[in-house]
Design a protein around this motif. Structure first.
Motif, PDB file in Angstrom:
ATOM      1  N   LEU A   4      96.762 -43.947  86.187  1.00  0.00           N
ATOM      2  CA  LEU A   4      96.011 -44.285  85.077  1.00  0.00           C
ATOM      3  C   LEU A   4      96.585 -43.547  83.736  1.00  0.00           C
ATOM      4  O   LEU A   4      96.712 -42.562  83.841  1.00  0.00           O
ATOM      5  CB  LEU A   4      94.461 -43.893  85.401  1.00  0.00           C
ATOM      6  CG  LEU A   4      93.732 -44.493  86.598  1.00  0.00           C
ATOM      7  CD1 LEU A   4      92.536 -43.563  86.925  1.00  0.00           C
ATOM      8  CD2 LEU A   4      93.728 -45.837  86.554  1.00  0.00           C
ATOM      9  N   GLU A   6      95.385 -42.933  79.801  1.00  0.00           N
ATOM     10  CA  GLU A   6      94.325 -42.906  79.107  1.00  0.00           C
ATOM     11  C   GLU A   6      94.831 -42.670  77.558  1.00  0.00           C
ATOM     12  O   GLU A   6      95.756 -42.242  77.413  1.00  0.00           O
ATOM     13  CB  GLU A   6      93.005 -41.911  79.391  1.00  0.00           C
ATOM     14  CG  GLU A   6      92.595 -41.820  80.693  1.00  0.00           C
ATOM     15  CD  GLU A   6      92.265 -40.536  81.271  1.00  0.00           C
ATOM     16  OE1 GLU A   6      91.201 -40.846  82.181  1.00  0.00           O
ATOM     17  OE2 GLU A   6      92.967 -39.794  81.077  1.00  0.00           O
ATOM     18  N   CYS A  22      91.874 -47.263  79.167  1.00  0.00           N
ATOM     19  CA  CYS A  22      92.490 -46.857  80.274  1.00  0.00           C
ATOM     20  C   CYS A  22      93.022 -48.039  81.009  1.00  0.00           C
ATOM     21  O   CYS A  22      92.449 -48.834  81.507  1.00  0.00           O
ATOM     22  CB  CYS A  22      91.306 -46.168  81.144  1.00  0.00           C
ATOM     23  SG  CYS A  22      92.076 -45.478  82.852  1.00  0.00           S
ATOM     24  N   ALA A  24      95.329 -49.272  83.986  1.00  0.00           N
ATOM     25  CA  ALA A  24      95.618 -49.040  85.742  1.00  0.00           C
ATOM     26  C   ALA A  24      96.786 -49.923  86.262  1.00  0.00           C
ATOM     27  O   ALA A  24      96.705 -51.094  85.784  1.00  0.00           O
ATOM     28  CB  ALA A  24      94.274 -49.276  86.488  1.00  0.00           C
ATOM     29  N   MET A  34      85.331 -49.692  87.506  1.00  0.00           N
ATOM     30  CA  MET A  34      86.027 -48.892  86.478  1.00  0.00           C
ATOM     31  C   MET A  34      84.814 -48.142  85.447  1.00  0.00           C
ATOM     32  O   MET A  34      83.700 -48.621  85.255  1.00  0.00           O
ATOM     33  CB  MET A  34      86.743 -49.769  85.556  1.00  0.00           C
ATOM     34  CG  MET A  34      87.621 -50.687  86.220  1.00  0.00           C
ATOM     35  SD  MET A  34      88.760 -51.715  85.169  1.00  0.00           S
ATOM     36  CE  MET A  34      90.245 -50.436  84.794  1.00  0.00           C
ATOM     37  N   THR A  77      92.374 -52.925  82.573  1.00  0.00           N
ATOM     38  CA  THR A  77      92.103 -51.846  81.645  1.00  0.00           C
ATOM     39  C   THR A  77      90.661 -51.971  81.312  1.00  0.00           C
ATOM     40  O   THR A  77      90.143 -52.879  81.004  1.00  0.00           O
ATOM     41  CB  THR A  77      93.098 -52.470  80.097  1.00  0.00           C
ATOM     42  OG1 THR A  77      94.151 -52.288  80.546  1.00  0.00           O
ATOM     43  CG2 THR A  77      92.683 -51.305  79.230  1.00  0.00           C
ATOM     44  N   CYS A  95      88.622 -41.281  82.824  1.00  0.00           N
ATOM     45  CA  CYS A  95      88.770 -42.692  83.437  1.00  0.00           C
ATOM     46  C   CYS A  95      88.838 -42.462  84.930  1.00  0.00           C
ATOM     47  O   CYS A  95      89.417 -41.789  85.525  1.00  0.00           O
ATOM     48  CB  CYS A  95      89.810 -43.457  83.022  1.00  0.00           C
ATOM     49  SG  CYS A  95      90.273 -44.938  83.569  1.00  0.00           S
ATOM     50  N   VAL A  97      88.655 -45.188  88.372  1.00  0.00           N
ATOM     51  CA  VAL A  97      89.011 -46.512  88.859  1.00  0.00           C
ATOM     52  C   VAL A  97      88.557 -46.416  90.417  1.00  0.00           C
ATOM     53  O   VAL A  97      89.242 -45.401  91.068  1.00  0.00           O
ATOM     54  CB  VAL A  97      90.296 -47.110  88.646  1.00  0.00           C
ATOM     55  CG1 VAL A  97      90.513 -48.293  89.497  1.00  0.00           C
ATOM     56  CG2 VAL A  97      90.473 -47.449  87.228  1.00  0.00           C
ATOM     57  N   TYR A 104      90.253 -43.099  91.801  1.00  0.00           N
ATOM     58  CA  TYR A 104      91.366 -42.685  91.164  1.00  0.00           C
ATOM     59  C   TYR A 104      90.901 -42.198  89.872  1.00  0.00           C
ATOM     60  O   TYR A 104      90.035 -42.787  89.239  1.00  0.00           O
ATOM     61  CB  TYR A 104      92.501 -43.683  91.006  1.00  0.00           C
ATOM     62  CG  TYR A 104      93.047 -44.177  92.421  1.00  0.00           C
ATOM     63  CD1 TYR A 104      92.453 -45.055  92.947  1.00  0.00           C
ATOM     64  CD2 TYR A 104      94.155 -43.461  92.782  1.00  0.00           C
ATOM     65  CE1 TYR A 104      93.176 -45.672  94.191  1.00  0.00           C
ATOM     66  CE2 TYR A 104      94.676 -43.862  94.060  1.00  0.00           C
ATOM     67  CZ  TYR A 104      94.218 -44.981  94.684  1.00  0.00           C
ATOM     68  OH  TYR A 104      94.747 -45.583  95.882  1.00  0.00           O
ATOM     69  N   GLY A 106      92.107 -40.414  85.898  1.00  0.00           N
ATOM     70  CA  GLY A 106      92.753 -40.343  84.961  1.00  0.00           C
ATOM     71  C   GLY A 106      92.905 -38.677  84.576  1.00  0.00           C
ATOM     72  O   GLY A 106      92.212 -37.772  85.105  1.00  0.00           O
TER      73      GLY A 106
END
Length: 115
Positions: A4, A6, A22, A24, A34, A77, A95, A97, A104, A106
């Motif tokens: 990720l 950002e 962000c 991915a 997200m 995104t 961020c 995801v 996950y 960021g």
């Protein structure tokens, strides 16, 4: 492994706007949710806004009417448009995801709102 990236944080005066992004990459499966979280000094990390693959959105009460989350599935995104920023919005914004059952995060981007 999902990566990720950002961007968009910075310093802004109260009442101003910022847009966080962000992106991915590396996901071998569909991205479900997200979202954006934030953590202010001395406080726990909290949800700011989230959006599903079906574009259902959820916001923290403190940002409703001021922030808008959106996503571009073709670009993997997620965006956070932040308007009418307040000093209490100052935090590191992260961020998150989710693919399948894996989350996950960021590394975070700092947003500072001066009064």
């Amino acid at each position: 492994q999902v990566q990720l990236v950002e961007s968009g944080g910075g310093l802004v005066q109260a009442g101003g706007s910022l847009r966080l992004s962000c992106a991915a990459s590396g996901s071998g499966s569909s991205i479900n949710s997200m979202g954006w979280y934030r953590q202010a000094p001395g406080k726990q990390r909290e949800l700011v806004a989230a959006i599903t693959s079906g574009m259902w959105t959820n916001y923290a009460d403190s940002v409703k009417g001021r922030f808008t989350i959106s996503r571009d599935n073709a670009k993997n995104t997620v965006y956070l448009q932040m308007n009418r920023l307040k000093p209490e919005d100052t935090a590191v914004y992260y961020c998150k995801v989710t693919t399948g059952a894996i989350n996950y995060w960021g590394k975070g981007t700092l947003v500072t709102v001066s009064s």
